[in-house]
Scaffold this motif. Structure first.
Motif, PDB file in Angstrom:
ATOM      1  N   ALA A  33     -13.652   1.025   6.671  1.00 60.14           N
ATOM      2  CA  ALA A  33     -12.835   1.266   5.485  1.00 60.14           C
ATOM      3  C   ALA A  33     -12.089   0.012   5.035  1.00 60.14           C
ATOM      4  O   ALA A  33     -11.789  -0.147   3.867  1.00 60.14           O
ATOM      5  N   ALA A  34     -11.774  -0.885   5.947  1.00 62.65           N
ATOM      6  CA  ALA A  34     -11.016  -2.095   5.598  1.00 62.65           C
ATOM      7  C   ALA A  34     -11.760  -2.955   4.584  1.00 62.65           C
ATOM      8  O   ALA A  34     -11.145  -3.701   3.834  1.00 62.65           O
ATOM      9  N   ASP A  35     -13.090  -2.874   4.538  1.00 66.75           N
ATOM     10  CA  ASP A  35     -13.870  -3.671   3.605  1.00 66.75           C
ATOM     11  C   ASP A  35     -14.145  -2.945   2.292  1.00 66.75           C
ATOM     12  O   ASP A  35     -14.728  -3.510   1.387  1.00 66.75           O
ATOM     13  N   ALA A  36     -13.739  -1.680   2.177  1.00 66.97           N
ATOM     14  CA  ALA A  36     -14.021  -0.902   0.979  1.00 66.97           C
ATOM     15  C   ALA A  36     -13.116  -1.344  -0.170  1.00 66.97           C
ATOM     16  O   ALA A  36     -11.925  -1.568   0.016  1.00 66.97           O
ATOM     17  N   ALA A  37     -13.706  -1.467  -1.354  1.00 70.20           N
ATOM     18  CA  ALA A  37     -12.928  -1.828  -2.539  1.00 70.20           C
ATOM     19  C   ALA A  37     -12.104  -0.627  -2.988  1.00 70.20           C
ATOM     20  O   ALA A  37     -12.441   0.522  -2.696  1.00 70.20           O
ATOM     21  N   ILE A  38     -11.028  -0.909  -3.712  1.00 69.22           N
ATOM     22  CA  ILE A  38     -10.221   0.189  -4.220  1.00 69.22           C
ATOM     23  C   ILE A  38     -11.028   1.013  -5.217  1.00 69.22           C
ATOM     24  O   ILE A  38     -11.900   0.495  -5.912  1.00 69.22           O
ATOM     25  N   THR A  39     -10.749   2.291  -5.269  1.00 67.96           N
ATOM     26  CA  THR A  39     -11.424   3.195  -6.202  1.00 67.96           C
ATOM     27  C   THR A  39     -10.764   3.102  -7.571  1.00 67.96           C
ATOM     28  O   THR A  39      -9.657   2.549  -7.700  1.00 67.96           O
ATOM     29  N   SER A  40     -11.402   3.686  -8.575  1.00 66.53           N
ATOM     30  CA  SER A  40     -10.798   3.651  -9.910  1.00 66.53           C
ATOM     31  C   SER A  40      -9.490   4.431  -9.936  1.00 66.53           C
ATOM     32  O   SER A  40      -8.536   4.023 -10.613  1.00 66.53           O
ATOM     33  N   SER A  41      -9.382   5.525  -9.184  1.00 64.62           N
ATOM     34  CA  SER A  41      -8.112   6.270  -9.168  1.00 64.62           C
ATOM     35  C   SER A  41      -7.017   5.468  -8.458  1.00 64.62           C
ATOM     36  O   SER A  41      -5.854   5.518  -8.857  1.00 64.62           O
ATOM     37  N   GLN A  42      -7.378   4.705  -7.427  1.00 60.52           N
ATOM     38  CA  GLN A  42      -6.399   3.824  -6.779  1.00 60.52           C
ATOM     39  C   GLN A  42      -5.967   2.719  -7.738  1.00 60.52           C
ATOM     40  O   GLN A  42      -4.812   2.301  -7.739  1.00 60.52           O
ATOM     41  N   GLY A  43      -6.898   2.246  -8.556  1.00 61.15           N
ATOM     42  CA  GLY A  43      -6.569   1.225  -9.548  1.00 61.15           C
ATOM     43  C   GLY A  43      -5.567   1.739 -10.570  1.00 61.15           C
ATOM     44  O   GLY A  43      -4.612   1.045 -10.925  1.00 61.15           O
ATOM     45  N   VAL A  44      -5.761   2.967 -11.028  1.00 56.69           N
ATOM     46  CA  VAL A  44      -4.819   3.581 -11.974  1.00 56.69           C
ATOM     47  C   VAL A  44      -3.450   3.712 -11.320  1.00 56.69           C
ATOM     48  O   VAL A  44      -2.417   3.456 -11.944  1.00 56.69           O
ATOM     49  N   LYS A  45      -3.427   4.071 -10.030  1.00 55.36           N
ATOM     50  CA  LYS A  45      -2.163   4.175  -9.303  1.00 55.36           C
ATOM     51  C   LYS A  45      -1.481   2.807  -9.211  1.00 55.36           C
ATOM     52  O   LYS A  45      -0.264   2.702  -9.393  1.00 55.36           O
ATOM     53  N   ALA A  46      -2.253   1.748  -8.957  1.00 57.10           N
ATOM     54  CA  ALA A  46      -1.687   0.396  -8.882  1.00 57.10           C
ATOM     55  C   ALA A  46      -1.032   0.012 -10.208  1.00 57.10           C
ATOM     56  O   ALA A  46       0.069  -0.555 -10.226  1.00 57.10           O
ATOM     57  N   VAL A  47      -1.677   0.345 -11.325  1.00 57.97           N
ATOM     58  CA  VAL A  47      -1.115   0.038 -12.642  1.00 57.97           C
ATOM     59  C   VAL A  47       0.190   0.808 -12.842  1.00 57.97           C
ATOM     60  O   VAL A  47       1.187   0.259 -13.339  1.00 57.97           O
ATOM     61  N   SER A  48       0.203   2.049 -12.428  1.00 52.60           N
ATOM     62  CA  SER A  48       1.411   2.869 -12.554  1.00 52.60           C
ATOM     63  C   SER A  48       2.559   2.277 -11.736  1.00 52.60           C
ATOM     64  O   SER A  48       3.696   2.167 -12.221  1.00 52.60           O
ATOM     65  N   ILE A  49       2.273   1.880 -10.508  1.00 50.60           N
ATOM     66  CA  ILE A  49       3.296   1.261  -9.649  1.00 50.60           C
ATOM     67  C   ILE A  49       3.784  -0.046 -10.277  1.00 50.60           C
ATOM     68  O   ILE A  49       4.985  -0.308 -10.338  1.00 50.60           O
ATOM     69  N   ALA A  50       2.859  -0.867 -10.747  1.00 49.21           N
ATOM     70  CA  ALA A  50       3.227  -2.153 -11.359  1.00 49.21           C
ATOM     71  C   ALA A  50       4.155  -1.942 -12.552  1.00 49.21           C
ATOM     72  O   ALA A  50       5.129  -2.686 -12.727  1.00 49.21           O
ATOM     73  N   SER A  51       3.883  -0.921 -13.347  1.00 45.92           N
ATOM     74  CA  SER A  51       4.683  -0.685 -14.547  1.00 45.92           C
ATOM     75  C   SER A  51       6.137  -0.326 -14.237  1.00 45.92           C
ATOM     76  O   SER A  51       7.014  -0.532 -15.071  1.00 45.92           O
ATOM     77  N   THR A  52       6.405   0.171 -13.030  1.00 42.37           N
ATOM     78  CA  THR A  52       7.782   0.532 -12.662  1.00 42.37           C
ATOM     79  C   THR A  52       8.671  -0.693 -12.517  1.00 42.37           C
ATOM     80  O   THR A  52       9.890  -0.561 -12.491  1.00 42.37           O
ATOM     81  N   LYS A  53       8.084  -1.884 -12.405  1.00 43.82           N
ATOM     82  CA  LYS A  53       8.867  -3.115 -12.227  1.00 43.82           C
ATOM     83  C   LYS A  53       9.062  -3.876 -13.536  1.00 43.82           C
ATOM     84  O   LYS A  53       9.561  -5.007 -13.544  1.00 43.82           O
ATOM     85  N   LYS A  54       8.713  -3.253 -14.660  1.00 45.23           N
ATOM     86  CA  LYS A  54       8.909  -3.873 -15.975  1.00 45.23           C
ATOM     87  C   LYS A  54      10.344  -4.387 -16.087  1.00 45.23           C
ATOM     88  O   LYS A  54      11.297  -3.676 -15.764  1.00 45.23           O
ATOM     89  N   GLY A  55      10.490  -5.640 -16.520  1.00 47.99           N
ATOM     90  CA  GLY A  55      11.808  -6.226 -16.711  1.00 47.99           C
ATOM     91  C   GLY A  55      12.400  -6.892 -15.480  1.00 47.99           C
ATOM     92  O   GLY A  55      13.465  -7.510 -15.567  1.00 47.99           O
ATOM     93  N   THR A  56      11.706  -6.809 -14.334  1.00 49.06           N
ATOM     94  CA  THR A  56      12.200  -7.458 -13.117  1.00 49.06           C
ATOM     95  C   THR A  56      12.040  -8.968 -13.261  1.00 49.06           C
ATOM     96  O   THR A  56      10.986  -9.451 -13.669  1.00 49.06           O
ATOM     97  N   PRO A  57      13.075  -9.743 -12.943  1.00 48.09           N
ATOM     98  CA  PRO A  57      12.998 -11.193 -13.156  1.00 48.09           C
ATOM     99  C   PRO A  57      11.996 -11.918 -12.252  1.00 48.09           C
ATOM    100  O   PRO A  57      11.769 -11.507 -11.116  1.00 48.09           O
ATOM    101  N   TYR A  58      11.428 -12.996 -12.801  1.00 50.35           N
ATOM    102  CA  TYR A  58      10.588 -13.910 -12.040  1.00 50.35           C
ATOM    103  C   TYR A  58      11.492 -14.792 -11.186  1.00 50.35           C
ATOM    104  O   TYR A  58      12.531 -15.272 -11.648  1.00 50.35           O
ATOM    105  N   ARG A  59      11.077 -15.022  -9.955  1.00 55.12           N
ATOM    106  CA  ARG A  59      11.714 -16.035  -9.109  1.00 55.12           C
ATOM    107  C   ARG A  59      10.640 -16.590  -8.189  1.00 55.12           C
ATOM    108  O   ARG A  59       9.964 -15.833  -7.494  1.00 55.12           O
ATOM    109  N   TRP A  60      10.456 -17.890  -8.191  1.00 54.58           N
ATOM    110  CA  TRP A  60       9.434 -18.529  -7.375  1.00 54.58           C
ATOM    111  C   TRP A  60       9.614 -18.126  -5.913  1.00 54.58           C
ATOM    112  O   TRP A  60      10.716 -18.172  -5.373  1.00 54.58           O
ATOM    113  N   GLY A  61       8.523 -17.695  -5.284  1.00 55.08           N
ATOM    114  CA  GLY A  61       8.523 -17.319  -3.877  1.00 55.08           C
ATOM    115  C   GLY A  61       9.019 -15.918  -3.593  1.00 55.08           C
ATOM    116  O   GLY A  61       8.995 -15.482  -2.438  1.00 55.08           O
TER     117      GLY A  61
END
Length: 154
Positions: A33-61
């Protein structure tokens, strides 16, 4: 001959790719399983999680959750799903399954840079990506520029 079959069986079973049955036949087993690519439903979940950080500041590192650099943002997002990916944009590119733009789906990674990738974001679909772009900016949804490379998280 009997001992050599046992040795081959033991070596093949360890790889997880092939195994010898007790009756002497070959059986194919699923790849780890460690070599399996993410599924399309996991990809949609990743986008949803990413969107929760909208407006979070950039800081190097920074690796979140109160500030991010680009690869810290992608690493943090996938960690919320139990997927550990390398820390830097270039290492994430090297570890990903390479895609062309037409194969990309939500949740795939979008990379910029020459031979060495220096920026990464998360493909949101419709030619857009979530990313943490640069100092003085924040996590946001942005249009993908030309010259992007794409990769799928394993």
């Amino acid at each position: 001959m009997k001992n050599s079959i046992k040795g081959v069986s033991a070596r093949l079973a360890v790889t997880g790719a092939l195994a010898l049955s007790l009756s002497g036949g070959l059986a194919v087993t699923a790849a780890p399983a460690a070599d399996a690519a993410i599924t399309s439903s996991q990809g949609v979940k990743a986008v949803s999680i990413a969107s929760t950080k909208k407006g979070t500041p950039y800081r190097w590192g920074a690796t979140g959750p109160r500030a991010f650099d680009c690869s810290g943002f992608t690493s943090w997002t996938f960690a919320r799903m139990g997927k550990k990916i390398p820390r830097t944009a270039d290492a994430q590119y090297r570890a990903s399954i390479k895609l062309n733009r037409g194969q990309a789906r939500p949740g795939d990674l979008v990379f910029y840079g020459g031979k060495r990738k220096t920026h990464v974001g998360i493909y949101a679909g419709n030619g857009r990506m979530w990313h943490s772009p640069r100092s003085g900016d924040v996590v946001k949804l942005a249009k993908i520029r030309s010259g992007a490379a794409f990769g799928r998280v394993r």
